[in-house]
Design a protein around this motif. Structure first.
Motif, PDB file in Angstrom:
ATOM      1  N   GLY A 250       0.894  -1.209  -0.110  1.00 20.76           N
ATOM      2  CA  GLY A 250      -0.068   0.228  -0.049  1.00 20.76           C
ATOM      3  C   GLY A 250       0.875   1.345   0.025  1.00 20.76           C
ATOM      4  N   PRO A 251       1.047   1.697   1.222  1.00 20.89           N
ATOM      5  CA  PRO A 251       0.278   1.564   2.459  1.00 20.89           C
ATOM      6  C   PRO A 251      -1.066   1.503   2.847  1.00 20.89           C
ATOM      7  CG  PRO A 251       1.552   3.776   2.656  1.00 20.89           C
ATOM      8  CD  PRO A 251       1.643   3.279   1.184  1.00 20.89           C
ATOM      9  N   ALA A 252      -1.764   2.235   1.833  1.00 21.49           N
ATOM     10  CA  ALA A 252      -3.208   2.278   1.975  1.00 21.49           C
ATOM     11  C   ALA A 252      -4.038   1.290   1.337  1.00 21.49           C
ATOM     12  CB  ALA A 252      -3.583   3.644   1.204  1.00 21.49           C
ATOM     13  N   TRP A 253      -3.709   0.197   2.143  1.00 20.93           N
ATOM     14  CA  TRP A 253      -4.316  -0.885   2.105  1.00 20.93           C
ATOM     15  C   TRP A 253      -4.659  -1.891   3.356  1.00 20.93           C
ATOM     16  CZ3 TRP A 253      -7.886  -3.449  -0.144  1.00 20.93           C
ATOM     17  CH2 TRP A 253      -7.846  -4.760  -0.293  1.00 20.93           C
ATOM     18  N   GLN A 254      -4.876  -2.816   3.461  1.00 19.98           N
ATOM     19  CA  GLN A 254      -5.171  -3.574   4.649  1.00 19.98           C
ATOM     20  C   GLN A 254      -5.007  -5.014   4.536  1.00 19.98           C
ATOM     21  OE1 GLN A 254      -9.261  -2.948   5.516  1.00 19.98           O
ATOM     22  NE2 GLN A 254      -9.173  -3.986   7.567  1.00 19.98           N
ATOM     23  N   SER A 255      -4.493  -5.833   5.706  1.00 17.92           N
ATOM     24  CA  SER A 255      -4.300  -7.190   5.931  1.00 17.92           C
ATOM     25  C   SER A 255      -5.961  -7.713   6.231  1.00 17.92           C
ATOM     26  CB  SER A 255      -3.506  -7.683   6.840  1.00 17.92           C
ATOM     27  OG  SER A 255      -2.096  -7.414   6.464  1.00 17.92           O
ATOM     28  N   VAL A 256      -6.571  -8.463   5.300  1.00 14.49           N
ATOM     29  CA  VAL A 256      -7.813  -8.661   5.378  1.00 14.49           C
ATOM     30  C   VAL A 256      -7.895 -10.264   5.344  1.00 14.49           C
ATOM     31  CG1 VAL A 256      -8.611  -6.587   4.060  1.00 14.49           C
ATOM     32  CG2 VAL A 256      -8.513  -8.704   2.866  1.00 14.49           C
TER      33      VAL A 256
ATOM     34  N   TYR B  24      -0.931  -1.590  10.234  1.00 17.19           N
ATOM     35  CA  TYR B  24      -0.057  -0.616  10.690  1.00 17.19           C
ATOM     36  C   TYR B  24      -0.938   0.813  10.580  1.00 17.19           C
ATOM     37  CZ  TYR B  24       1.653  -1.014   5.989  1.00 17.19           C
ATOM     38  OH  TYR B  24       1.757  -1.215   4.830  1.00 17.19           O
ATOM     39  N   ARG B  25      -0.376   1.936  11.267  1.00 19.72           N
ATOM     40  CA  ARG B  25      -0.900   3.271  10.817  1.00 19.72           C
ATOM     41  C   ARG B  25      -0.737   3.291   9.443  1.00 19.72           C
ATOM     42  NH1 ARG B  25       1.466   6.286  15.597  1.00 19.72           N
ATOM     43  NH2 ARG B  25       1.264   4.340  16.117  1.00 19.72           N
ATOM     44  N   GLY B  26      -1.779   4.000   8.757  1.00 21.86           N
ATOM     45  CA  GLY B  26      -1.621   4.175   7.388  1.00 21.86           C
ATOM     46  C   GLY B  26      -2.395   3.328   6.573  1.00 21.86           C
ATOM     47  N   SER B  27      -2.868   2.066   7.268  1.00 23.75           N
ATOM     48  CA  SER B  27      -3.813   1.144   6.521  1.00 23.75           C
ATOM     49  C   SER B  27      -5.285   1.774   6.595  1.00 23.75           C
ATOM     50  CB  SER B  27      -3.870  -0.355   7.526  1.00 23.75           C
ATOM     51  OG  SER B  27      -2.577  -0.672   7.655  1.00 23.75           O
ATOM     52  N   THR B  28      -5.659   1.209   5.527  1.00 21.43           N
ATOM     53  CA  THR B  28      -7.248   1.624   5.003  1.00 21.43           C
ATOM     54  C   THR B  28      -8.239   0.761   6.276  1.00 21.43           C
ATOM     55  OG1 THR B  28      -7.322  -0.103   3.473  1.00 21.43           O
ATOM     56  CG2 THR B  28      -6.908   2.149   2.952  1.00 21.43           C
ATOM     57  N   GLY B  29      -9.244   1.182   6.420  1.00 19.35           N
ATOM     58  CA  GLY B  29     -10.305   0.450   7.268  1.00 19.35           C
ATOM     59  C   GLY B  29     -10.411   0.731   8.585  1.00 19.35           C
ATOM     60  N   PHE B  30      -9.529   1.638   9.088  1.00 15.63           N
ATOM     61  CA  PHE B  30      -9.643   2.049  10.448  1.00 15.63           C
ATOM     62  C   PHE B  30      -9.651   3.385  10.706  1.00 15.63           C
ATOM     63  CE2 PHE B  30      -7.391  -1.916  10.054  1.00 15.63           C
ATOM     64  CZ  PHE B  30      -7.969  -2.769  11.096  1.00 15.63           C
ATOM     65  N   GLY B  31     -10.456   4.249   9.805  1.00 13.12           N
ATOM     66  CA  GLY B  31     -10.681   5.565   9.887  1.00 13.12           C
ATOM     67  C   GLY B  31      -9.498   6.629   9.332  1.00 13.12           C
ATOM     68  N   ARG B  32     -10.232   7.814   9.026  1.00 12.55           N
ATOM     69  CA  ARG B  32      -9.495   8.774   8.336  1.00 12.55           C
ATOM     70  C   ARG B  32      -8.133   9.184   9.092  1.00 12.55           C
ATOM     71  NH1 ARG B  32     -13.446  12.413   7.867  1.00 12.55           N
ATOM     72  NH2 ARG B  32     -12.587  13.873   9.710  1.00 12.55           N
ATOM     73  N   ALA B  33      -8.350   9.613  10.380  1.00 16.29           N
ATOM     74  CA  ALA B  33      -7.224   9.751  11.079  1.00 16.29           C
ATOM     75  C   ALA B  33      -6.096   8.836  10.992  1.00 16.29           C
ATOM     76  CB  ALA B  33      -7.688  10.162  12.567  1.00 16.29           C
ATOM     77  N   PHE B  34      -6.546   7.496  11.323  1.00 16.17           N
ATOM     78  CA  PHE B  34      -5.472   6.406  11.191  1.00 16.17           C
ATOM     79  C   PHE B  34      -4.892   6.408   9.873  1.00 16.17           C
ATOM     80  CE2 PHE B  34      -4.131   1.890  11.343  1.00 16.17           C
ATOM     81  CZ  PHE B  34      -3.492   1.804  12.461  1.00 16.17           C
ATOM     82  N   GLU B  35      -5.422   6.330   8.936  1.00 16.88           N
ATOM     83  CA  GLU B  35      -4.995   6.336   7.609  1.00 16.88           C
ATOM     84  C   GLU B  35      -3.894   7.366   7.224  1.00 16.88           C
ATOM     85  OE1 GLU B  35      -6.404   5.901   2.834  1.00 16.88           O
ATOM     86  OE2 GLU B  35      -7.778   5.466   4.425  1.00 16.88           O
ATOM     87  N   GLU B  36      -4.186   8.755   7.750  1.00 18.32           N
ATOM     88  CA  GLU B  36      -3.368   9.859   7.494  1.00 18.32           C
ATOM     89  C   GLU B  36      -2.190   9.980   8.440  1.00 18.32           C
ATOM     90  OE1 GLU B  36      -3.771  12.297   5.268  1.00 18.32           O
ATOM     91  OE2 GLU B  36      -5.605  11.650   4.255  1.00 18.32           O
ATOM     92  N   ALA B  37      -2.047   9.064   9.378  1.00 21.35           N
ATOM     93  CA  ALA B  37      -1.007   9.154  10.259  1.00 21.35           C
ATOM     94  C   ALA B  37       0.333   8.843  10.235  1.00 21.35           C
ATOM     95  CB  ALA B  37      -1.397   8.139  11.657  1.00 21.35           C
ATOM     96  N   ASN B  38       0.501   8.249   8.800  1.00 18.75           N
ATOM     97  CA  ASN B  38       1.962   8.144   8.367  1.00 18.75           C
ATOM     98  C   ASN B  38       2.277   9.357   7.314  1.00 18.75           C
ATOM     99  OD1 ASN B  38       0.383   7.080   6.189  1.00 18.75           O
ATOM    100  ND2 ASN B  38       1.386   5.046   6.149  1.00 18.75           N
ATOM    101  N   ARG B  39       1.598  10.212   7.254  1.00 20.33           N
ATOM    102  CA  ARG B  39       1.817  11.306   6.356  1.00 20.33           C
ATOM    103  C   ARG B  39       3.238  12.049   7.003  1.00 20.33           C
ATOM    104  NH1 ARG B  39      -2.769  15.336   3.658  1.00 20.33           N
ATOM    105  NH2 ARG B  39      -1.598  16.317   2.239  1.00 20.33           N
ATOM    106  N   MET B  40       4.259  12.207   5.730  1.00 18.20           N
ATOM    107  CA  MET B  40       5.384  12.667   6.472  1.00 18.20           C
ATOM    108  C   MET B  40       6.225  11.623   7.376  1.00 18.20           C
ATOM    109  SD  MET B  40       5.918  15.126   4.358  1.00 18.20           S
ATOM    110  CE  MET B  40       7.443  15.748   4.911  1.00 18.20           C
ATOM    111  N   ASP B  41       5.917  10.540   7.565  1.00 20.03           N
ATOM    112  CA  ASP B  41       6.504   9.388   8.514  1.00 20.03           C
ATOM    113  C   ASP B  41       6.516   8.389   7.647  1.00 20.03           C
ATOM    114  OD1 ASP B  41       7.537   8.988  11.027  1.00 20.03           O
ATOM    115  OD2 ASP B  41       5.844   8.270  11.685  1.00 20.03           O
ATOM    116  N   LEU B  42       6.555   8.083   6.663  1.00 21.76           N
ATOM    117  CA  LEU B  42       6.555   6.778   6.142  1.00 21.76           C
ATOM    118  C   LEU B  42       7.908   5.967   6.474  1.00 21.76           C
ATOM    119  CD1 LEU B  42       5.254   7.138   2.422  1.00 21.76           C
ATOM    120  CD2 LEU B  42       4.088   6.168   4.219  1.00 21.76           C
ATOM    121  N   GLY B  43       7.698   4.854   6.986  1.00 21.21           N
ATOM    122  CA  GLY B  43       9.086   3.955   7.657  1.00 21.21           C
ATOM    123  C   GLY B  43       9.180   4.492   8.773  1.00 21.21           C
TER     124      GLY B  43
END
Length: 624
Positions: A406-412, A434-453
């Protein structure tokens, strides 16, 4: 501070490796020959279903009676064919086909009852998406980067490929076209627009005058996307996370007034799937920590009915032309993706295609536990835990941390031959979201912005602590494994936290943000700038998050696999890290498949890749 996530409401079940004497290793070839099925479309008459499958070892288009029966192959190609749409008049199919997995296809027209395909476009290095017939079957609409790389715009053409007309242009202010659909009368175009392929808004355009206006402007954080038009030609089915709790929710959007009619909101993401041709029902699916529950929603009364399917994942659902049935692509960890049909009246269902071969059944596999564990900042991280039967709780078992891309994807809870094979071999597998995954809300998905890795890597690392606490895992025999962005995080894990791992497997990874950015597709460059900033202005961040600069830290053996035609994570990424590791005397195995792209679709390559992974893990984790 912990991030908001619906995972906070989950409770860990009691973990137990059950006694199942009949459970054991499954032959790899039976797994690889299990058929992949994707993209189901109804014939106009409602008597057949078209779908993609790799029965022959290549993904081609087939059709099968809607009641089930012997499938018939329609397209014949060594390259992957992707079914796009079937014409309302029942005459034609549209599909795309690339070369060697390069994701730059052309559009083809194929007779719906069989015959020679005709190429409608003749381009090289051009991406196409959002390809549909108009309701009267007189035209085809599509989105493509015809003018320049990454400049996706909406077009219309005749069924013979002639008279290509620009419907909606890309520009700096409004962004590029992510997807587009013509209204039933052909007068309005609903457009999903984006600047960075992560944040999307909805506009509507008058086809005659060219006048365009926003219905839901592109948000700074989040997504709003039109799915399909309703039969009335005035409303569209959409899905958006511009909700009070930041979770995805389906709604009907009036393109004249902008009025929104919410269908269902939940503590979890809800995905809009389809709107019946008669306008009565909307199909949507609630995604609860990687398991989807399918519902039919009566638009008039507001009543909704749950479709009784087993726990698993729904890729898509399409109503039949007469609105009486729903074709569903359903899968789970113990069964491959197949086409199912649901009768709208009584919600009874039956399986149309059958992917298992060689006597395999769901009893040969396991369903995962949904678990949570705290990360470095207290955020609860949801994960799928695959626990093989017949294990002793004595800390003696090998385990694998399996990282999604992804990271904007999900283990399903879906079919994954790789995980299924490993679990039948006695490996414990945990797949964290992990944070950045889809399926857990907008704030959680945006949380790895400028922080990948960064934070997402720590979420993955804390899965090791959870594994240790189960009592089943030997902490000296834990491997980390992933593909695409999961391959990148694998490389980050073995360089930034080298003492945790006994082995690493990185499939189609990237290891150097600078060279990745230089060599990748223009679409991904826009995404990278949004997620990591400008490479010059943020050089220190880009360097710190590039594993290639920290390979001296690696302590464990590595396996690297890549495709030579990959436009997402170019093979040069794999080659450069393999070269450096070999120079430094660090044990590495690697292979680049010359006829593949971002992932491996040809059966002989799938077999080879699985064999390489299996041999490597057996040798490193079990000394065999």
């Amino acid at each position: 501070m912990a991030l908001p996530t619906p995972a906070a409401g989950l409770h860990n079940p009691e973990l137990r490796s059950p006694r199942r004497p009949e459970f054991g290793p499954v032959d790899m070839l039976r797994l690889v020959y299990t058929r992949a099925v994707s993209t189901a479309r109804w014939a106009a008459e409602g008597d057949r279903l078209f779908f993609e499958t790799n029965i022959t070892g290549r993904l081609n288009i087939w059709h099968v009676p809607a009641e089930g029966g012997w499938p018939v192959q329609l397209s014949v190609s060594e390259e992957r064919t992707t079914l796009e749409d079937s014409s309302p008049d029942g005459r034609w199919l549209l599909y795309t086909q690339d070369v060697g997995g390069n994701e730059k296809p052309n559009i083809y027209r194929l007779p719906a009852h069989g015959g020679e395909p005709v190429a409608l476009t003749h381009t090289e290095g051009v991406g196409y998406r959002s390809i549909y017939w108009t309701r009267d079957s007189r035209f085809i609409t599509f989105v493509a980067e015809l003018e320049a790389p990454g400049k996706y715009q909406a077009y219309r053409m005749r069924p013979d490929g002639g008279e290509v007309t620009l419907l909606a242009e890309a520009d700096e202010e409004r962004g590029v076209v992510y997807g587009a659909r013509l209204s039933p009368d052909g007068r309005k175009l609903v457009i999903n627009r984006t600047h960075d392929y992560q944040h999307v808004g909805i506009a509507v355009r008058d086809v005659t005058t060219g006048e365009e206006r926003w219905l839901m402007p592109i948000p700074d954080e989040g997504w709003a996307g039109a799915v399909t038009w309703g039969a009335d030609g005035r409303r569209v089915l959409m899905v958006t996370n511009q909700t009070a709790n930041g979770m995805m929710a389906p709604a009907l959007l009036d393109v004249e007034t902008g009025q929104v009619q919410w269908l269902y909101t939940s503590a979890w993401d809800v995905e809009a799937l389809d709107w019946s041709p008669d306008g009565r029902y909307v199909a949507y699916a609630e995604n609860v920590a990687g398991n989807k529950r399918l519902y039919l929603h009566d638009v008039t009364s507001g009543a909704r009915r749950a479709v009784p399917l087993p726990p698993g994942w729904i890729w898509e659902a399409r109503f039949s032309p007469d609105s009486s049935r729903l074709a569903v692509l359903f899968t789970s960890s113990d069964r491959p993706t197949d086409v199912w049909v649901v009768n709208v009246d009584d919600l009874s269902s039956y399986q149309v295609t059958h992917g298992f071969v060689g006597g395999l059944t769901p009893d040969h596999f396991v369903q995962p536990y949904v678990v949570t564990y705290p990360s470095f900042d207290g955020t609860p991280i949801a994960a799928l835990l695959y626990l093989p039967p017949n294990l002793k709780r004595d800390g003696s078992n090998p385990a694998i941390v399996h990282i999604h891309g992804g990271p904007a994807w999900q283990s399903v809870n879906r079919w994954n031959r790789e995980i299924a094979y490993l679990v039948t071999r006695g490996y414990i597998v945990i797949a964290p979201n992990y944070r950045g995954s889809t399926g857990f809300g907008r704030a959680f998905e945006e949380a790895n912005r400028m922080d990948l890795g960064g934070g997402d890597l720590l979420d993955v690392v804390h899965a090791v602590d959870f594994l240790k606490q189960t009592g089943y895992v030997d902490e000296k025999r834990i491997a980390v494994m992933g593909a695409s962005y999961g391959g990148y995080l694998t490389m980050m894990a073995v360089t930034k936290h080298p003492d945790l791992w006994a082995a690493g497997v990185a499939i189609v990874p990237f290891v150097n943000w600078f060279t990745e950015y230089e060599n990748e597709d223009e679409v991904l460059k826009a995404y990278d700038r949004m997620m990591m900033g400008d490479p010059k202005e943020n050089e220190a961040l880009w360097r710190d998050r590039s594993p290639i600069f920290f390979v001296d830290n690696i302590r464990c053996p590595l396996l690297l696999l890549a495709g030579a035609n990959d436009i997402r994570c170019p093979a040069e990424e794999t080659q450069q890290v393999a070269d450096v590791l070999q120079q430094k005397g660090i044990y590495v195995e690697y292979h680049i498949y010359p006829d593949e792209g971002h992932g491996f679709t040809k059966r002989e390559n799938q077999i080879d890749a699985m064999q390489r992974v299996a041999r490597f893990l057996e040798k490193v984790l079990r000394g065999r």
